[in-house]
Design a protein around this motif. Structure first.
Motif, PDB file in Angstrom:
ATOM      1  N   GLY A  34       0.786  -1.229   0.000  1.00 36.95           N
ATOM      2  CA  GLY A  34       0.000   0.000   0.000  1.00 36.95           C
ATOM      3  C   GLY A  34       0.814   1.272   0.000  1.00 36.95           C
ATOM      4  N   LEU A  35       2.112   1.174   0.273  1.00 40.16           N
ATOM      5  CA  LEU A  35       2.999   2.345   0.232  1.00 40.16           C
ATOM      6  C   LEU A  35       2.884   3.059  -1.109  1.00 40.16           C
ATOM      7  CD1 LEU A  35       5.368   4.107   1.279  1.00 40.16           C
ATOM      8  CD2 LEU A  35       6.924   2.277   0.581  1.00 40.16           C
ATOM      9  N   THR A  36       2.839   2.293  -2.185  1.00 41.20           N
ATOM     10  CA  THR A  36       2.657   2.870  -3.527  1.00 41.20           C
ATOM     11  C   THR A  36       1.391   2.331  -4.191  1.00 41.20           C
ATOM     12  OG1 THR A  36       3.992   1.122  -4.512  1.00 41.20           O
ATOM     13  CG2 THR A  36       5.140   3.156  -3.910  1.00 41.20           C
ATOM     14  N   SER A  37       0.559   1.643  -3.431  1.00 40.44           N
ATOM     15  CA  SER A  37      -0.650   1.013  -3.967  1.00 40.44           C
ATOM     16  C   SER A  37      -0.350   0.113  -5.166  1.00 40.44           C
ATOM     17  CB  SER A  37      -1.705   2.062  -4.345  1.00 40.44           C
ATOM     18  OG  SER A  37      -2.273   2.617  -3.181  1.00 40.44           O
ATOM     19  N   GLY A  38       0.859  -0.431  -5.197  1.00 41.59           N
ATOM     20  CA  GLY A  38       1.216  -1.342  -6.278  1.00 41.59           C
ATOM     21  C   GLY A  38       1.515  -0.657  -7.597  1.00 41.59           C
ATOM     22  N   TYR A  39       1.429   0.666  -7.664  1.00 42.63           N
ATOM     23  CA  TYR A  39       1.658   1.366  -8.929  1.00 42.63           C
ATOM     24  C   TYR A  39       3.129   1.313  -9.332  1.00 42.63           C
ATOM     25  CZ  TYR A  39      -3.035   3.515  -9.203  1.00 42.63           C
ATOM     26  OH  TYR A  39      -4.391   3.743  -9.319  1.00 42.63           O
ATOM     27  N   CYS A  40       4.021   1.279  -8.359  1.00 42.64           N
ATOM     28  CA  CYS A  40       5.461   1.148  -8.576  1.00 42.64           C
ATOM     29  C   CYS A  40       6.011   0.237  -7.479  1.00 42.64           C
ATOM     30  CB  CYS A  40       6.183   2.490  -8.470  1.00 42.64           C
ATOM     31  SG  CYS A  40       5.961   3.597  -9.858  1.00 42.64           S
ATOM     32  N   PRO A  41       7.101  -0.481  -7.758  1.00 39.42           N
ATOM     33  CA  PRO A  41       7.722  -1.274  -6.698  1.00 39.42           C
ATOM     34  C   PRO A  41       8.368  -0.376  -5.644  1.00 39.42           C
ATOM     35  CG  PRO A  41       8.461  -1.972  -8.893  1.00 39.42           C
ATOM     36  CD  PRO A  41       7.771  -0.663  -9.057  1.00 39.42           C
ATOM     37  N   MET A  42       8.053  -0.634  -4.378  1.00 42.59           N
ATOM     38  CA  MET A  42       8.724   0.070  -3.293  1.00 42.59           C
ATOM     39  C   MET A  42       8.344  -0.564  -1.958  1.00 42.59           C
ATOM     40  SD  MET A  42       8.862   4.137  -2.367  1.00 42.59           S
ATOM     41  CE  MET A  42      10.518   4.847  -2.429  1.00 42.59           C
ATOM     42  N   GLY A  43       9.320  -0.667  -1.074  1.00 42.26           N
ATOM     43  CA  GLY A  43       9.084  -1.066   0.301  1.00 42.26           C
ATOM     44  C   GLY A  43       9.912  -0.172   1.189  1.00 42.26           C
ATOM     45  N   ALA A  44       9.815  -0.386   2.497  1.00 45.20           N
ATOM     46  CA  ALA A  44      10.604   0.427   3.409  1.00 45.20           C
ATOM     47  C   ALA A  44      10.788  -0.288   4.732  1.00 45.20           C
ATOM     48  CB  ALA A  44       9.939   1.785   3.643  1.00 45.20           C
ATOM     49  N   VAL A  45      11.899   0.032   5.387  1.00 46.00           N
ATOM     50  CA  VAL A  45      12.156  -0.391   6.758  1.00 46.00           C
ATOM     51  C   VAL A  45      12.196   0.867   7.617  1.00 46.00           C
ATOM     52  CG1 VAL A  45      13.751  -1.522   8.349  1.00 46.00           C
ATOM     53  CG2 VAL A  45      13.548  -2.348   5.984  1.00 46.00           C
ATOM     54  N   PHE A  46      11.386   0.885   8.672  1.00 51.28           N
ATOM     55  CA  PHE A  46      11.460   1.954   9.665  1.00 51.28           C
ATOM     56  C   PHE A  46      12.374   1.489  10.796  1.00 51.28           C
ATOM     57  CE2 PHE A  46       7.554   2.737   7.452  1.00 51.28           C
ATOM     58  CZ  PHE A  46       7.276   4.095   7.572  1.00 51.28           C
ATOM     59  N   LEU A  47      13.298   2.344  11.189  1.00 48.85           N
ATOM     60  CA  LEU A  47      14.212   2.051  12.280  1.00 48.85           C
ATOM     61  C   LEU A  47      13.940   3.016  13.435  1.00 48.85           C
ATOM     62  CD1 LEU A  47      17.514   1.935  10.174  1.00 48.85           C
ATOM     63  CD2 LEU A  47      16.167  -0.031  10.877  1.00 48.85           C
ATOM     64  N   SER A  48      13.874   2.488  14.646  1.00 50.03           N
ATOM     65  CA  SER A  48      13.718   3.357  15.813  1.00 50.03           C
ATOM     66  C   SER A  48      14.992   4.175  16.018  1.00 50.03           C
ATOM     67  CB  SER A  48      13.434   2.525  17.058  1.00 50.03           C
ATOM     68  OG  SER A  48      14.591   1.778  17.414  1.00 50.03           O
ATOM     69  N   ASP A  49      14.869   5.230  16.790  1.00 54.38           N
ATOM     70  CA  ASP A  49      16.048   6.045  17.103  1.00 54.38           C
ATOM     71  C   ASP A  49      17.158   5.179  17.702  1.00 54.38           C
ATOM     72  OD1 ASP A  49      14.833   8.350  16.207  1.00 54.38           O
ATOM     73  OD2 ASP A  49      14.213   9.028  18.200  1.00 54.38           O
ATOM     74  N   LYS A  50      16.777   4.286  18.634  1.00 57.69           N
ATOM     75  CA  LYS A  50      17.771   3.442  19.315  1.00 57.69           C
ATOM     76  C   LYS A  50      18.530   2.568  18.318  1.00 57.69           C
ATOM     77  CE  LYS A  50      16.440  -0.378  21.340  1.00 57.69           C
ATOM     78  NZ  LYS A  50      15.867  -1.361  22.303  1.00 57.69           N
ATOM     79  N   VAL A  51      17.801   1.933  17.400  1.00 56.67           N
ATOM     80  CA  VAL A  51      18.444   1.039  16.442  1.00 56.67           C
ATOM     81  C   VAL A  51      19.327   1.835  15.482  1.00 56.67           C
ATOM     82  CG1 VAL A  51      18.042  -0.566  14.526  1.00 56.67           C
ATOM     83  CG2 VAL A  51      16.671  -0.745  16.623  1.00 56.67           C
ATOM     84  N   TYR A  52      18.788   2.939  14.962  1.00 60.75           N
ATOM     85  CA  TYR A  52      19.555   3.754  14.017  1.00 60.75           C
ATOM     86  C   TYR A  52      20.827   4.310  14.658  1.00 60.75           C
ATOM     87  CZ  TYR A  52      20.985   7.613  11.047  1.00 60.75           C
ATOM     88  OH  TYR A  52      21.732   8.468  10.279  1.00 60.75           O
ATOM     89  N   GLU A  53      20.684   4.913  15.841  1.00 58.75           N
ATOM     90  CA  GLU A  53      21.837   5.542  16.498  1.00 58.75           C
ATOM     91  C   GLU A  53      22.906   4.512  16.839  1.00 58.75           C
ATOM     92  OE1 GLU A  53      22.301   8.619  16.599  1.00 58.75           O
ATOM     93  OE2 GLU A  53      20.302   9.445  16.250  1.00 58.75           O
ATOM     94  N   THR A  54      22.488   3.327  17.249  1.00 67.88           N
ATOM     95  CA  THR A  54      23.459   2.276  17.584  1.00 67.88           C
ATOM     96  C   THR A  54      24.241   1.850  16.352  1.00 67.88           C
ATOM     97  OG1 THR A  54      22.053   1.479  19.391  1.00 67.88           O
ATOM     98  CG2 THR A  54      23.728  -0.041  18.562  1.00 67.88           C
ATOM     99  N   ILE A  55      23.546   1.662  15.235  1.00 69.56           N
ATOM    100  CA  ILE A  55      24.217   1.284  13.983  1.00 69.56           C
ATOM    101  C   ILE A  55      25.152   2.411  13.528  1.00 69.56           C
ATOM    102  CG2 ILE A  55      23.858   0.834  11.526  1.00 69.56           C
ATOM    103  CD1 ILE A  55      21.271  -0.645  12.314  1.00 69.56           C
ATOM    104  N   ALA A  56      24.652   3.654  13.588  1.00 68.63           N
ATOM    105  CA  ALA A  56      25.450   4.799  13.139  1.00 68.63           C
ATOM    106  C   ALA A  56      26.724   4.946  13.978  1.00 68.63           C
ATOM    107  CB  ALA A  56      24.611   6.073  13.208  1.00 68.63           C
ATOM    108  N   ASP A  57      26.573   4.817  15.291  1.00 68.85           N
ATOM    109  CA  ASP A  57      27.740   4.931  16.163  1.00 68.85           C
ATOM    110  C   ASP A  57      28.697   3.760  15.971  1.00 68.85           C
ATOM    111  OD1 ASP A  57      26.804   7.287  17.220  1.00 68.85           O
ATOM    112  OD2 ASP A  57      25.934   6.368  19.018  1.00 68.85           O
ATOM    113  N   GLY A  58      28.129   2.573  15.756  1.00 70.65           N
ATOM    114  CA  GLY A  58      28.968   1.396  15.552  1.00 70.65           C
ATOM    115  C   GLY A  58      29.802   1.502  14.290  1.00 70.65           C
TER     116      GLY A  58
END
Length: 458
Positions: free
Chosen positions: A285-309
């Protein structure tokens, strides 16, 4: 003549997803030619109500001019922009911002993929990197739920817990584990909601204890299991599993590829229980199937840990088509439609759909009607008391689908005799009533099958 030619070309060259190749060669393709609103036409001009929105994905319906215009405009201006080398495009940047604003809690960081399967794949890579960044590389065991579906990539198909996605592929991997489904209609612990919740929590705790808490990385679930048969958990189940993960120090991943973007009512199904995952996947439903697309949402904790690592080093995960500008432009147009009438219409249509399907409960073949919003299922049985499934000889996946098609309705017909519904959110009252009426007709015709009748007498 053209139709015959297309059938032969398809038979000779096009490999179809999740199909019996020999069976498809024998049957031949059904060619869809056009669509408008909630209806599609095949190449012969036969019109059908699309009760399944393509593959749970055409949430906005067919022929939405604002989506088409957005894609066309972006194709003219900038048809491609890579996200590598620190580059980007305005539609992708704006879409990430708009999604983060609307996502639950602190899911403020968005990584774009091509669809749901590679979104799930990406979560596994991010989670592994997360624990390496924390100095805990031994946390490498992943748990999901039986009957769940998490895509058909090499890794995701192992998290998927449906036999067809494992057979012949050497899956699941030895680091991928399952706990029993909440499937209330056929649950060994019975149908009481609290008992099911307690059983699932106990199963997760037991699995973590078996593997070792210091080894378990993450737990995956769908707010409603889609490809497993549209299995709706009891109210409070998702929250209980989320709370248990937090207590056990396990990352909680919500797979909203099917349930996202109004399918169950709100923009995201996690809103129904007020929970915030550590990671969340979306697509369809992100694009209603009109184009291919998906997404991953990352929490602040997960993103910041990866970025710092990673520090000054690159995080080595990327796709050529991540944050594709045309798909992003389509996503923005879809969001605009959702918030300017489509979500509201979907809620109204969902109430009408559920009421209409529940009215089929008196049919001799209907064992259970379940769902939420514009996501529903009717489970067929030949004995309501014993919950006896349709006989295998009835070929539910083929015969029921064919029959519904002839009646002008597209549904998902599962081999287990479950009918799945996920219509576009733009459905009119006439569309919803047509889905229900044509479903009843299909059930009446199935009731006349000799093998179904024989099992009912037996």
């Amino acid at each position: 003549m053209l139709m015959n030619s297309l059938v032969e070309l398809d038979r000779a060259h096009l490999v179809h997803p999740v199909a019996s190749y020999r069976g498809h060669e024998k049957a031949g393709v059904r060619v869809l030619a056009s669509g408008k609103g909630a209806r599609v036409k095949d190449a012969s001009g036969h019109e059908l109500i699309d009760g399944f929105a393509g593959l749970w994905c055409v949430n906005a319906g067919y022929g939405q001019e604002t989506i088409i215009e957005a894609a066309t405009r972006q194709l003219r201006e900038l048809p491609y922009a890579t996200g590598y080398f620190g580059l980007g495009s305005e539609p992708a940047i704006r879409l990430a911002s708009e999604l983060a604003d609307r996502a639950p809690g602190d899911l403020n960081h968005v990584y774009f993929t091509l669809g749901g399967s590679d979104a799930v794949d990406s979560t596994v890579r991010f989670i592994r990197y997360y624990y390496h960044s924390l100095g805990k590389p031994e946390k490498d065991q992943f748990i999901s739920v039986s009957n769940g579906y998490h895509g058909s990539s090499t890794v995701g198909a192992g998290l998927t817990a449906l036999p067809a996605f494992h057979a012949g592929f050497g899956l699941p991997f030895d680091w991928q584990h399952k706990i029993p489904t909440h499937y209330s209609y056929r649950n060994p612990v019975g149908s009481d909601a609290q008992t099911i919740i307690e059983s699932s929590v106990a199963a997760l705790r037991a699995k973590v204890e078996e593997l070792g808490a210091e080894r378990v990385a993450a737990f995956y679930l769908e707010p409603i299991q889609g490809s497993g048969g549209v299995l709706v958990p009891p109210a409070g189940w998702v929250k209980a599993m989320r709370d248990t993960c937090r207590e056990l120090d396990i990352l909680f991943v919500a797979d909203e590829v099917i349930t996202g973007f109004g399918r169950t009512g709100p923009l995201f199904a996690c809103e129904d229980e007020g929970i915030v995952p550590d990671l969340m996947t979306v697509a369809k439903g992100l694009t209603s199937g009109y184009c291919p697309m998906g997404a991953v949402f990352l929490s602040d904790k997960v993103y910041e840990t990866i970025a710092d690592g990673a520090g000054a080093s690159a995080v080595g995960h990327g796709y050529t088509y991540s944050a594709h500008p045309v798909s992003a432009a389509v996503g923005l147009a879809c969001l605009d439609l959702y918030e300017n009438g489509l979500l509201a219409n979907g809620r109204r249509a969902g109430e009408r759909l559920m009421a209409g399907l529940h009215a089929l409960s008196d049919h001799p073949l209907v064992g259970e009607v379940r769902g939420r919003g514009m996501l529903a299922a009717v489970e067929l049985v030949t004995d309501k008391a014993k919950k006896t499934p349709l006989p295998a000889s009835a070929e539910p996946a083929k015969r029921v689908f064919d029959r519904a098609w002839a009646n002008g309705l597209v549904v998902r017909a599962f081999p287990t005799g479950i009918l799945g519904f996920a219509p576009p959110l733009c459905c009119t009252e006439a569309d919803i009533d047509g889905i229900v009426e044509r479903t009843r007709l299909t059930l009446d015709q199935t009731l006349d099958d000799a093998d179904v009748r024989a099992q009912m007498r037996g």
